[in-house]
Design a protein around this motif. Structure first.
Motif, short mmCIF file in Angstrom:
data_model
loop_
_atom_site.label_atom_id
_atom_site.label_comp_id
_atom_site.label_asym_id
_atom_site.label_seq_id
_atom_site.Cartn_x
_atom_site.Cartn_y
_atom_site.Cartn_z
N UNK A 118 0.81 -1.21 0.00
CA UNK A 118 0.00 0.00 0.00
C UNK A 118 0.85 1.26 0.00
N UNK A 119 1.92 1.27 0.80
CA UNK A 119 2.81 2.43 0.84
C UNK A 119 3.49 2.67 -0.50
N UNK A 120 4.00 1.61 -1.09
CA UNK A 120 4.71 1.74 -2.36
C UNK A 120 3.78 2.26 -3.46
N UNK A 121 2.58 1.66 -3.54
CA UNK A 121 1.63 2.08 -4.57
C UNK A 121 1.22 3.53 -4.35
N UNK A 122 0.97 3.91 -3.10
CA UNK A 122 0.56 5.29 -2.81
C UNK A 122 1.65 6.29 -3.20
N UNK A 123 2.88 6.00 -2.84
CA UNK A 123 3.97 6.91 -3.16
C UNK A 123 4.20 7.02 -4.67
N UNK A 124 3.96 5.94 -5.37
CA UNK A 124 4.10 5.98 -6.83
C UNK A 124 3.02 6.83 -7.48
N UNK A 125 1.94 7.09 -6.76
CA UNK A 125 0.84 7.88 -7.31
C UNK A 125 1.02 9.38 -7.09
N UNK A 126 2.08 9.80 -6.39
CA UNK A 126 2.25 11.21 -6.07
C UNK A 126 2.32 12.08 -7.32
N UNK A 127 3.15 11.71 -8.27
CA UNK A 127 3.30 12.52 -9.49
C UNK A 127 2.03 12.54 -10.33
N UNK A 128 1.40 11.38 -10.60
CA UNK A 128 0.13 11.43 -11.35
C UNK A 128 -0.95 12.24 -10.65
N UNK A 129 -1.01 12.19 -9.32
CA UNK A 129 -2.02 12.97 -8.60
C UNK A 129 -1.73 14.46 -8.69
N UNK A 130 -0.47 14.84 -8.75
CA UNK A 130 -0.14 16.24 -8.98
C UNK A 130 -0.70 16.71 -10.31
N UNK A 131 -0.61 15.86 -11.32
CA UNK A 131 -1.16 16.20 -12.63
C UNK A 131 -2.68 16.27 -12.60
N UNK A 132 -3.31 15.31 -11.89
CA UNK A 132 -4.77 15.29 -11.82
C UNK A 132 -5.33 16.49 -11.06
N UNK A 133 -4.51 17.10 -10.18
CA UNK A 133 -4.97 18.27 -9.44
C UNK A 133 -5.29 19.44 -10.37
N UNK A 134 -4.74 19.40 -11.58
CA UNK A 134 -4.99 20.45 -12.56
C UNK A 134 -6.27 20.20 -13.36
N UNK A 135 -6.93 19.05 -13.11
CA UNK A 135 -8.12 18.69 -13.87
C UNK A 135 -7.84 17.48 -14.74
#
Length: 327
Positions: free
Chosen positions: A198-215
């Motif tokens: 769970x930790x590894x998957x969550x941390x790997x999502x940091x960059x994509x979630x930064x992009x999704x924050x823009x819409x």
């Protein structure tokens, strides 16, 4: 440099809180004795108390706090909802309800068996809240209301089982409140693979979630795979919340308050926000556990009660002192 310095300070505070957790109890043990027991492996009475009771309790607090803090940050980023939290959105209630049903009707008593039912309950609650909250509207209030409604229904089912079955109540009594006491390292070791994944998957999502924050449209244009990011983030939330709940029971407010508090320093960047949440959440959880040992000494208040007492006023203060958070 400012954010890095703040993270180092948070790590130092976490170390101090862990040492205090090991030193404080019915009988306080000097920090020097704690250090000697951890380093030299002494075998006197105080050392056995430290190694057999207080060290496992502290490590459980570290694992559960890290999981809940990271899950809260992940859920708030995924839903773009500053009110998102494993407790408010019904994830903890789903996991708890499934575990209580497993104990009451299937005779499950081992924490390693709890985790599968906790996963199932967390996944079911997440799906229901998502469908209700995003049906025709994406507003954060609607999502929070859906989570509150689902939590109420699942909480009612859980209470029904516990009221009608005294044996089940006896098994899950302390677990349902949310407790770090009575957990040994074997439980953490058995469930560690789920937390690590769970930790590894969550941390790997940091960059994509930064992009999704823009819409969604702009995030997709920047290369983020929208559907995959949401699926993997959801899996990470279920793994983290399900495992944490299976170990310590449903503990609220940690995943809600911590991302709000650390965002003041970390900013909206998910990489820093997740790092801060992973450190600050166990500080809050273990610190609440320490405070709970003092309030009714020589007894203690369970950490699930303490996080509610400490988390609710802190959250109100954060909401009143800041404008609406935009993720």
């Amino acid at each position: 440099m400012f954010r890095l310095g703040g993270l180092l300070v948070a790590l130092g505070l976490l170390l101090l809180v862990c040492l205090l957790s090991i030193a404080v109890g019915v009988e306080s043990i000097p920090l020097g004795t704690v250090w000697d027991a951890l380093v030299s492996g002494a075998v006197d009475y105080d050392s056995k108390v430290i190694v057999d009771l207080r060290l496992p309790r502290t490590l459980v607090g570290l694992a559960v706090g890290t999981a809940l803090g990271l899950a809260g940050a992940l859920m708030q980023a995924l839903t773009r909802n500053p009110l998102a939290d494993p407790g408010i959105l019904g994830v903890n209630a789903g996991a708890a309800c499934a575990v209580v049903f497993a104990v009451g009707f299937l005779g499950v008593t081992a924490p390693l068996s709890y985790v599968w039912f906790a996963f199932l309950g967390a996944a079911f609650a997440s799906l229901v809240v998502y469908l209700l909250g995003f049906r025709g509207s994406t507003g954060p209030v609607r999502l929070a209301l859906a989570g509150t409604a689902v939590s109420a229904v699942l909480g009612g089912l859980t209470s029904t089982v516990l009221v009608r079955d005294a044996a089940t109540l006896e098994v899950v009594r302390l677990w349902q409140v949310g407790s770090l006491a009575g957990r040994d390292l074997s439980v953490v070791g058995q469930l560690a693979p789920f937390l690590v994944v769970g930790l590894v998957v969550a941390l790997c999502m940091a960059a994509p979630l930064n992009a999704l924050a823009l819409g969604d449209e702009l995030g997709s244009a920047l290369g983020a795979r929208i559907g995959l990011t949401r699926v993997l983030s959801g899996i990470a939330v279920i793994l983290l919340c399900g495992t944490a709940t299976a170990i310590a029971g449903p503990i609220g407010f940690v995943g809600l308050v911590v991302p709000h508090a650390v965002r003041i320093v970390s900013g909206p960047d998910q990489r820093w926000l997740m790092a801060y949440s992973m450190v600050a959440a166990p500080v809050l959880l273990v610190g609440a556990d320490i405070v709970g040992r003092f309030i009714v000494r020589p007894g203690e208040l369970e950490v699930g009660v303490m996080t509610a007492f400490l988390g609710a006023p802190l959250f109100i203060m954060l909401v009143r002192s800041r404008k609406r958070v935009r993720l």
